[in-house]
Design a protein around this motif. Structure first.
Motif, mmCIF file in Angstrom:
data_model
loop_
_atom_site.group_PDB
_atom_site.id
_atom_site.type_symbol
_atom_site.label_atom_id
_atom_site.label_comp_id
_atom_site.label_asym_id
_atom_site.label_seq_id
_atom_site.Cartn_x
_atom_site.Cartn_y
_atom_site.Cartn_z
ATOM 1 N N PRO A 107 0.816 -1.228 0.000
ATOM 2 C CA PRO A 107 0.000 0.000 0.000
ATOM 3 C C PRO A 107 0.844 1.270 0.000
ATOM 4 O O PRO A 107 0.420 2.295 -0.545
ATOM 5 C CB PRO A 107 -0.823 -0.128 1.294
ATOM 6 C CG PRO A 107 -0.856 -1.602 1.577
ATOM 7 C CD PRO A 107 0.447 -2.142 1.084
ATOM 8 N N LEU A 108 2.036 1.214 0.597
ATOM 9 C CA LEU A 108 2.884 2.408 0.642
ATOM 10 C C LEU A 108 3.266 2.878 -0.759
ATOM 11 O O LEU A 108 3.462 4.077 -0.990
ATOM 12 C CB LEU A 108 4.148 2.132 1.456
ATOM 13 C CG LEU A 108 3.957 1.645 2.897
ATOM 14 C CD1 LEU A 108 5.297 1.535 3.591
ATOM 15 C CD2 LEU A 108 3.053 2.581 3.660
ATOM 16 N N ALA A 109 3.375 1.938 -1.700
ATOM 17 C CA ALA A 109 3.746 2.322 -3.065
ATOM 18 C C ALA A 109 2.632 3.086 -3.761
ATOM 19 O O ALA A 109 2.873 3.731 -4.794
ATOM 20 C CB ALA A 109 4.114 1.075 -3.869
ATOM 21 N N LEU A 110 1.419 3.022 -3.228
ATOM 22 C CA LEU A 110 0.280 3.679 -3.866
ATOM 23 C C LEU A 110 0.072 5.102 -3.372
ATOM 24 O O LEU A 110 -0.806 5.808 -3.881
ATOM 25 C CB LEU A 110 -0.993 2.864 -3.603
ATOM 26 C CG LEU A 110 -0.973 1.407 -4.090
ATOM 27 C CD1 LEU A 110 -2.235 0.696 -3.641
ATOM 28 C CD2 LEU A 110 -0.833 1.343 -5.601
ATOM 29 N N ILE A 111 0.844 5.525 -2.361
ATOM 30 C CA ILE A 111 0.639 6.853 -1.781
ATOM 31 C C ILE A 111 0.737 7.971 -2.829
ATOM 32 O O ILE A 111 -0.144 8.838 -2.901
ATOM 33 C CB ILE A 111 1.619 7.097 -0.620
ATOM 34 C CG1 ILE A 111 1.253 6.194 0.567
ATOM 35 C CG2 ILE A 111 1.610 8.556 -0.184
ATOM 36 C CD1 ILE A 111 2.175 6.346 1.758
ATOM 37 N N PRO A 112 1.790 8.010 -3.669
ATOM 38 C CA PRO A 112 1.849 9.104 -4.664
ATOM 39 C C PRO A 112 0.645 9.128 -5.601
ATOM 40 O O PRO A 112 0.126 10.204 -5.926
ATOM 41 C CB PRO A 112 3.153 8.811 -5.428
ATOM 42 C CG PRO A 112 3.969 7.978 -4.502
ATOM 43 C CD PRO A 112 2.987 7.155 -3.754
ATOM 44 N N LEU A 113 0.197 7.940 -6.023
ATOM 45 C CA LEU A 113 -0.948 7.873 -6.933
ATOM 46 C C LEU A 113 -2.224 8.342 -6.240
ATOM 47 O O LEU A 113 -3.043 9.052 -6.830
ATOM 48 C CB LEU A 113 -1.113 6.446 -7.445
ATOM 49 C CG LEU A 113 -2.011 6.233 -8.666
ATOM 50 C CD1 LEU A 113 -1.488 7.026 -9.848
ATOM 51 C CD2 LEU A 113 -2.108 4.760 -9.002
ATOM 52 N N VAL A 114 -2.401 7.955 -4.977
ATOM 53 C CA VAL A 114 -3.585 8.370 -4.226
ATOM 54 C C VAL A 114 -3.597 9.881 -4.037
ATOM 55 O O VAL A 114 -4.649 10.524 -4.119
ATOM 56 C CB VAL A 114 -3.630 7.636 -2.869
ATOM 57 C CG1 VAL A 114 -4.720 8.216 -1.980
ATOM 58 C CG2 VAL A 114 -3.882 6.145 -3.080
ATOM 59 N N ILE A 115 -2.423 10.462 -3.788
ATOM 60 C CA ILE A 115 -2.350 11.923 -3.634
ATOM 61 C C ILE A 115 -2.761 12.617 -4.927
ATOM 62 O O ILE A 115 -3.495 13.613 -4.917
ATOM 63 C CB ILE A 115 -0.923 12.338 -3.223
ATOM 64 C CG1 ILE A 115 -0.599 11.828 -1.809
ATOM 65 C CG2 ILE A 115 -0.774 13.855 -3.275
ATOM 66 C CD1 ILE A 115 0.825 12.100 -1.390
ATOM 67 N N ILE A 116 -2.302 12.083 -6.068
ATOM 68 C CA ILE A 116 -2.656 12.686 -7.360
ATOM 69 C C ILE A 116 -4.147 12.573 -7.617
ATOM 70 O O ILE A 116 -4.792 13.510 -8.101
ATOM 71 C CB ILE A 116 -1.860 12.012 -8.487
ATOM 72 C CG1 ILE A 116 -0.352 12.308 -8.327
ATOM 73 C CG2 ILE A 116 -2.352 12.478 -9.850
ATOM 74 C CD1 ILE A 116 0.527 11.548 -9.286
ATOM 75 N N TRP A 117 -4.724 11.413 -7.289
ATOM 76 C CA TRP A 117 -6.132 11.177 -7.586
ATOM 77 C C TRP A 117 -7.076 11.852 -6.598
ATOM 78 O O TRP A 117 -8.087 12.413 -6.975
ATOM 79 C CB TRP A 117 -6.419 9.678 -7.598
ATOM 80 C CG TRP A 117 -5.891 8.971 -8.806
ATOM 81 C CD1 TRP A 117 -5.388 9.552 -9.942
ATOM 82 C CD2 TRP A 117 -5.818 7.563 -9.013
ATOM 83 N NE1 TRP A 117 -5.003 8.592 -10.832
ATOM 84 C CE2 TRP A 117 -5.257 7.350 -10.300
ATOM 85 C CE3 TRP A 117 -6.165 6.460 -8.260
ATOM 86 C CZ2 TRP A 117 -5.038 6.090 -10.822
ATOM 87 C CZ3 TRP A 117 -5.957 5.188 -8.771
ATOM 88 C CH2 TRP A 117 -5.399 5.010 -10.044
ATOM 89 N N ALA A 118 -6.756 11.731 -5.294
ATOM 90 C CA ALA A 118 -7.721 12.136 -4.265
ATOM 91 C C ALA A 118 -7.241 13.285 -3.399
ATOM 92 O O ALA A 118 -7.960 13.692 -2.484
ATOM 93 C CB ALA A 118 -8.076 10.940 -3.380
ATOM 94 N N GLY A 119 -6.033 13.788 -3.630
ATOM 95 C CA GLY A 119 -5.542 14.894 -2.825
ATOM 96 C C GLY A 119 -4.980 14.417 -1.490
ATOM 97 O O GLY A 119 -4.756 13.221 -1.261
ATOM 98 N N ILE A 120 -4.781 15.383 -0.592
ATOM 99 C CA ILE A 120 -4.138 15.068 0.689
ATOM 100 C C ILE A 120 -5.120 15.110 1.847
ATOM 101 O O ILE A 120 -4.716 15.095 3.010
ATOM 102 C CB ILE A 120 -2.980 16.053 0.963
ATOM 103 C CG1 ILE A 120 -3.502 17.497 0.995
ATOM 104 C CG2 ILE A 120 -1.884 15.888 -0.079
ATOM 105 C CD1 ILE A 120 -2.448 18.513 1.357
#
Length: 421
Positions: A274-287
């Motif tokens: 799941p840690l590898a998905l953090i950048p993608l989640v930030i791009i998609w859903a913000g912070i």
């Protein structure tokens, strides 16, 4: 390594002690005790409560012993504290030698001390004085007050009568002395076996932090608010993953089309941390909060999907044939055969998914979080507040363990047929 050996010794000693006492004091007469074969039968193995209690006590005793805790009855050797001396031998370019004595006052890390007052003594090598905190080292410029200094070609050639050269280390009565490449002695007092509080504080220091933060809060929020927000994020992400993953797993277990369509996706995403998905989640859903919940949702989704699929695949075919022979429809087979028999696998997957979500919440709260146990740990680590870091880790572990116990209780209540064929 020493701590590991002590723990292993406690484990072995406690095992034989508990077995010897339990064999004489208790006599089991339950279903398990009447079994003729117990080795390898999972249903015959239950947690030994005495072993659990001793394990927890042993961990706290080792923790206290190696941190100098006032709560522990035993202590590992601590760092040297007090006045120490060692002699150094100076040799001049023309072969003259003289000895000087260095007086060092080693004081506790959280205290203050004065440099000891001494007389310089006779000879061209004068006596020196210095102070240093426990677990630290001090560079002693012995040539500053010598009549013949390093700028005149004099150099230190021995410590306490032991020959030494630049870059070498010799042992003295209260520690060790290393000669720097430029020829200056660096004194390091004996550290003992105890951990320095900045690396591992004693249990009472962590307990004190808990009380302090419960009353005054940390980073503008109380401890209950930090823990509550972490708990909310984990439960929200887990429930979302379960609501999507369980039906998807059932569909993959019952339909070859669904299995073929989603199997590559599930098997591809399952090993991705799941840690590898953090950048993608930030791009998609913000912070914001949505991004954190989505990350936890993805952490639970694939586990719950695989658990549901495995539960469906693990249903005995003989039960399905029996239901068909009794005239059951597909809906009745799903409701009365497949779902009840797949629930044990789903509950096991849910416990694993909850553990992964708790492990991921720390990383999720790295992204612009203002509150949360993970945020509290990360902020404290930047300032080397190890007691707060350990407090946060213990809180996450205790809450995760409590949730796992509740899930096991729910499992025993909802699916009492587990393990009975």
């Amino acid at each position: 390594m020493t701590i590991l050996l002590i723990y292993i010794a406690i484990f072995v000693g406690a095992f034989f002690a508990v077995k010897a006492v339990a064999g004489h004091l208790t006599k089991r007469s339950d279903f398990t005790s009447r079994k003729t074969v117990t080795f390898g039968d999972e249903s015959a193995v239950t947690a030994n409560r005495a072993a659990s209690v001793i394990s927890v006590i042993a961990i706290f005793l080792i923790w206290g012993a190696f941190t100098g805790s006032s709560l522990s009855p035993i202590h590992a050797p601590g760092p040297f504290v007090g006045d120490a001396t060692f002699t150094y031998t100076v040799e001049t370019p023309d072969g003259q030698r003289d000895d000087g004595t260095v007086h060092v006052r080693v004081f506790p890390r959280d205290a203050a001390a004065d440099v000891p007052e001494i007389e310089p003594g006779d000879g061209f090598a004068k006596d020196d004085a210095a102070k240093v905190a426990a677990w630290r080292s001090v560079l002693i410029r012995v040539d500053r007050n010598d009549e013949i200094g390093r700028d005149q070609g004099a150099k230190v050639v021995a410590i306490d009568g032991q020959a030494i050269a630049p870059g070498e280390t010799v042992q003295v009565a209260s520690g060790e002395v290393t000669l720097t490449p430029k020829g200056t002695p660096n004194y390091k007092p004996e550290q003992g076996w105890q951990m320095e509080p900045v690396w591992l504080p004693p249990p009472e220091a962590v307990a004190g932090r808990v009380i302090e933060i419960m009353g005054g809060g940390y980073q503008n929020f109380t401890l209950a608010e930090h823990v509550g927000w972490s708990l909310f994020r984990v439960i929200a992400g887990f429930l979302a993953g379960a609501l999507v993953g369980i039906p998807l797993g059932y569909a993959m277990g019952l339909s070859d089309w669904f299995r073929g369509w989603f199997d590559p996706i599930v098997e591809f995403m399952r090993p991705v941390p799941p840690l590898a998905l953090i950048p993608l989640v930030i791009i998609w859903a913000g912070i914001g909060e949505v991004g954190k919940v989505i990350l936890l949702f993805l952490a639970a989704l694939w586990i719950m999907t695989i658990a549901a699929r495995a539960g469906v695949s693990g249903v005995r075919i003989s039960k399905i044939h029996a239901a068909y022979s009794l005239g059951a429809s597909k809906w009745q087979i799903l409701r009365h055969v497949i779902v009840p028999n797949s629930l044990p696998e789903i509950f096991t997957g849910a416990r694993v998914a909850m553990g992964v979500c708790w492990g991921t919440v720390v990383a999720a709260e790295l992204v612009a979080a203002e509150k949360g146990a993970g945020m509290m740990i990360m902020v404290a680590s930047r300032f080397q507040l190890t007691d707060i870091v350990i407090m946060g880790i213990i809180l996450i572990g205790v809450i995760g363990y409590a949730i796992d116990i509740l899930m096991r209780m729910a499992e025993n209540w909802l699916i009492p047929w587990k393990g009975r064929g």
